[in-house]
Design a protein around this motif. Structure first.
Motif, mmCIF file in Angstrom:
data_model
loop_
_atom_site.group_PDB
_atom_site.id
_atom_site.type_symbol
_atom_site.label_atom_id
_atom_site.label_comp_id
_atom_site.label_asym_id
_atom_site.label_seq_id
_atom_site.Cartn_x
_atom_site.Cartn_y
_atom_site.Cartn_z
ATOM 1 N N LEU A 173 -3.865 -1.456 -6.993
ATOM 2 C CA LEU A 173 -4.655 -2.154 -5.974
ATOM 3 C C LEU A 173 -5.542 -1.177 -5.198
ATOM 4 O O LEU A 173 -6.674 -1.498 -4.829
ATOM 5 N N LEU A 174 -5.025 0.019 -4.961
ATOM 6 C CA LEU A 174 -5.828 1.033 -4.262
ATOM 7 C C LEU A 174 -7.015 1.429 -5.129
ATOM 8 O O LEU A 174 -8.135 1.572 -4.642
ATOM 9 N N LYS A 175 -6.747 1.566 -6.421
ATOM 10 C CA LYS A 175 -7.802 1.970 -7.353
ATOM 11 C C LYS A 175 -8.902 0.911 -7.421
ATOM 12 O O LYS A 175 -10.089 1.236 -7.454
ATOM 13 N N SER A 176 -8.489 -0.350 -7.425
ATOM 14 C CA SER A 176 -9.510 -1.396 -7.560
ATOM 15 C C SER A 176 -10.111 -1.797 -6.209
ATOM 16 O O SER A 176 -10.934 -2.711 -6.141
ATOM 17 N N GLU A 177 -9.715 -1.092 -5.166
ATOM 18 C CA GLU A 177 -10.316 -1.263 -3.830
ATOM 19 C C GLU A 177 -10.340 -2.712 -3.349
ATOM 20 O O GLU A 177 -11.340 -3.180 -2.796
ATOM 21 N N VAL A 178 -9.237 -3.403 -3.525
ATOM 22 C CA VAL A 178 -9.171 -4.800 -3.076
ATOM 23 C C VAL A 178 -9.053 -4.871 -1.550
ATOM 24 O O VAL A 178 -8.655 -3.909 -0.899
ATOM 25 N N GLU A 179 -9.410 -6.005 -1.005
ATOM 26 C CA GLU A 179 -9.271 -6.224 0.444
ATOM 27 C C GLU A 179 -7.794 -6.452 0.782
ATOM 28 O O GLU A 179 -6.997 -6.793 -0.081
ATOM 29 N N ARG A 180 -7.481 -6.316 2.081
ATOM 30 C CA ARG A 180 -6.070 -6.390 2.456
ATOM 31 C C ARG A 180 -5.433 -7.750 2.158
ATOM 32 O O ARG A 180 -4.273 -7.812 1.757
ATOM 33 N N GLU A 189 11.517 -6.209 -0.562
ATOM 34 C CA GLU A 189 10.609 -5.881 -1.677
ATOM 35 C C GLU A 189 9.278 -6.589 -1.506
ATOM 36 O O GLU A 189 8.316 -6.306 -2.211
ATOM 37 N N LYS A 190 9.221 -7.495 -0.524
ATOM 38 C CA LYS A 190 7.962 -8.184 -0.242
ATOM 39 C C LYS A 190 7.338 -7.726 1.075
ATOM 40 O O LYS A 190 6.545 -8.431 1.673
ATOM 41 N N SER A 191 7.720 -6.562 1.572
ATOM 42 C CA SER A 191 7.071 -6.041 2.780
ATOM 43 C C SER A 191 6.898 -4.526 2.746
ATOM 44 O O SER A 191 5.836 -4.029 3.152
ATOM 45 N N VAL A 192 7.880 -3.793 2.235
ATOM 46 C CA VAL A 192 7.724 -2.330 2.170
ATOM 47 C C VAL A 192 6.503 -1.932 1.314
ATOM 48 O O VAL A 192 5.698 -1.096 1.757
ATOM 49 N N PRO A 193 6.296 -2.532 0.125
ATOM 50 C CA PRO A 193 5.121 -2.112 -0.665
ATOM 51 C C PRO A 193 3.795 -2.367 0.068
ATOM 52 O O PRO A 193 2.909 -1.499 0.048
ATOM 53 N N TYR A 194 3.695 -3.503 0.755
ATOM 54 C CA TYR A 194 2.430 -3.756 1.469
ATOM 55 C C TYR A 194 2.260 -2.801 2.658
ATOM 56 O O TYR A 194 1.125 -2.398 2.986
ATOM 57 N N ALA A 195 3.362 -2.425 3.308
ATOM 58 C CA ALA A 195 3.265 -1.440 4.409
ATOM 59 C C ALA A 195 2.757 -0.104 3.869
ATOM 60 O O ALA A 195 1.899 0.544 4.486
ATOM 61 N N ILE A 196 3.254 0.284 2.700
ATOM 62 C CA ILE A 196 2.803 1.553 2.102
ATOM 63 C C ILE A 196 1.321 1.444 1.716
ATOM 64 O O ILE A 196 0.532 2.366 1.957
ATOM 65 N N PHE A 197 0.942 0.294 1.167
ATOM 66 C CA PHE A 197 -0.470 0.060 0.842
ATOM 67 C C PHE A 197 -1.336 0.171 2.108
ATOM 68 O O PHE A 197 -2.401 0.798 2.092
ATOM 69 N N SER A 198 -0.868 -0.442 3.199
ATOM 70 C CA SER A 198 -1.646 -0.439 4.456
ATOM 71 C C SER A 198 -1.940 0.984 4.924
ATOM 72 O O SER A 198 -3.044 1.281 5.387
#
Ligand code: AR6
Ligand code: MG
Length: 304
Positions: A205-212, A226-235
């Motif tokens: 997702l970081l590579k494809s530069e998607v919006e939040r 598993e449905k919040s830690v990955p998005y926090a790391i993405f943020s």
């Protein structure tokens, strides 16, 4: 950047993320949220920070050792003083069980949710002090797991806390990170297939530069770990150079905003140090001098 500033950045960054996330509930607009922040005199944190404080207090009292029973008792005493902080259903059940019977915290935690244990994000939301304190040790992941087991027995409940502690530890020791490599490395270090896949997805997702919004849809932003830690790391990884931008990524999507704010704020604050946190917001943060004191004590303790 001094380590001391990173300890402070991590603890205050997490508490501020919690408080801003709580305030942002149902708010999707940055201007609107910032106006709300200006209007408020006090920024109040929730159970996330109350439990992070408990972990820091126990580490300090036990001179850097992880004592699961002591952590559990500290959580319980703090809960009794402030039961209104918005706790999940799991921890108070465990406190009651321990008070009634002879079983210890870890055993009680194993009985929750039909015996599979909690996979709520509570084990990760409070991990800031563990991540910075054990950043230079080889086993920050294992230390985090031990603290998770006090309330979260599910393999995902443990892995999520371990992974987030690793992120905090790594961030607190780095001057420059490469976001995609960071996410892929965390995917390697996680111990469940679920987290491995999710963290690889973060890199994509970081590579494809998607919006939040799209990232939150893909990764999840709920109370499940598993449905919040990955998005926090993405943020954090979407805007590693700005605490404020990372926090806006975390809290301006629908879902468990206070906790995603707390987790993103911990990693970003550990990376950028306390000077990177918006001063006007920190000044309004509840209990800020106590949080500073805890981070200073932890820092001193690690030097001993
Ligand atoms: N199966 C299904 N749902 C589950 C399971 C499971 N094994 N485990 C947890 N849940 P909890 P926490 C769901 O109660 O992790 C506060 O608002 C279930 O709906 O162990 O400390 C904080 O700010 C359960 O109620 O507490 C955080 O946002 C929920 O996950 C959050 O709560 C939370 O798990 C932290 O909660
Ligand atoms: Mg909360």
């Amino acid at each position: 950047m001094s380590s001391k500033s990173r300890f402070k950045g991590c603890l205050l960054g997490s508490a501020l993320g919690d408080a801003v996330g709580e305030l942002s509930f149902e708010c999707r607009d940055e201007g609107e949220l910032k106006a709300k922040l200006r209007e408020k005199d006090r920024l109040r944190y929730t159970d996330d920070t109350a439990m992070a404080i408990g972990l820091a207090e126990s580490l300090i009292e036990k001179k850097g050792e992880i004592d699961q029973e002591h952590i559990g008792e500290t959580f319980k005493e703090n809960y009794k003083e402030e039961p209104w902080r918005g706790y999940g259903q799991g921890p108070p059940k465990i406190f009651k069980m321990v008070e009634k019977g002879k079983r210890n915290y870890v055993e009680c935690a194993e009985t929750l949710f039909g015996g599979e244990g909690s996979k709520g994000n509570g084990s990760a939301m409070r991990i800031a002090p563990v991540g910075v304190f054990f950043s230079i040790s080889e086993n920050v992941y294992e230390k985090a797991i031990k603290t998770a087991e006090v309330t979260h027995a599910h393999p995902l409940g443990k892995d999520g806390a371990g992974v987030l502690a690793l992120c905090i530890g790594r961030a607190s020791l780095s001057d420059k990170i490469s976001p995609e490599d960071f996410a892929l490395d965390m995917a390697e270090r996680s111990e469940t297939e679920v987290f491995g896949k999710k963290l690889k997805k973060v890199a994509e997702l970081l590579k494809s530069e998607v919006e939040r919004e799209e990232a939150a849809q893909e990764l999840g932003s709920s109370v499940l770990i598993e449905k919040s830690v990955p998005y926090a790391i993405f943020s954090f990884l979407k805007d590693p150079k700005s605490y404020e931008k990372a926090l806006m990524n975390a809290v301006l999507v629908s879902g468990d905003s206070d906790t995603i704010g707390a987790m993103t704020g911990a990693v970003s604050g550990a990376y950028l140090g306390d000077k990177a946190l918006p001063e006007a917001w920190v000044d309004k943060l509840e209990n800020v001098s106590y949080l500073k004191k805890l981070s200073e004590r932890l820092f001193e303790l690690r030097k001993e």
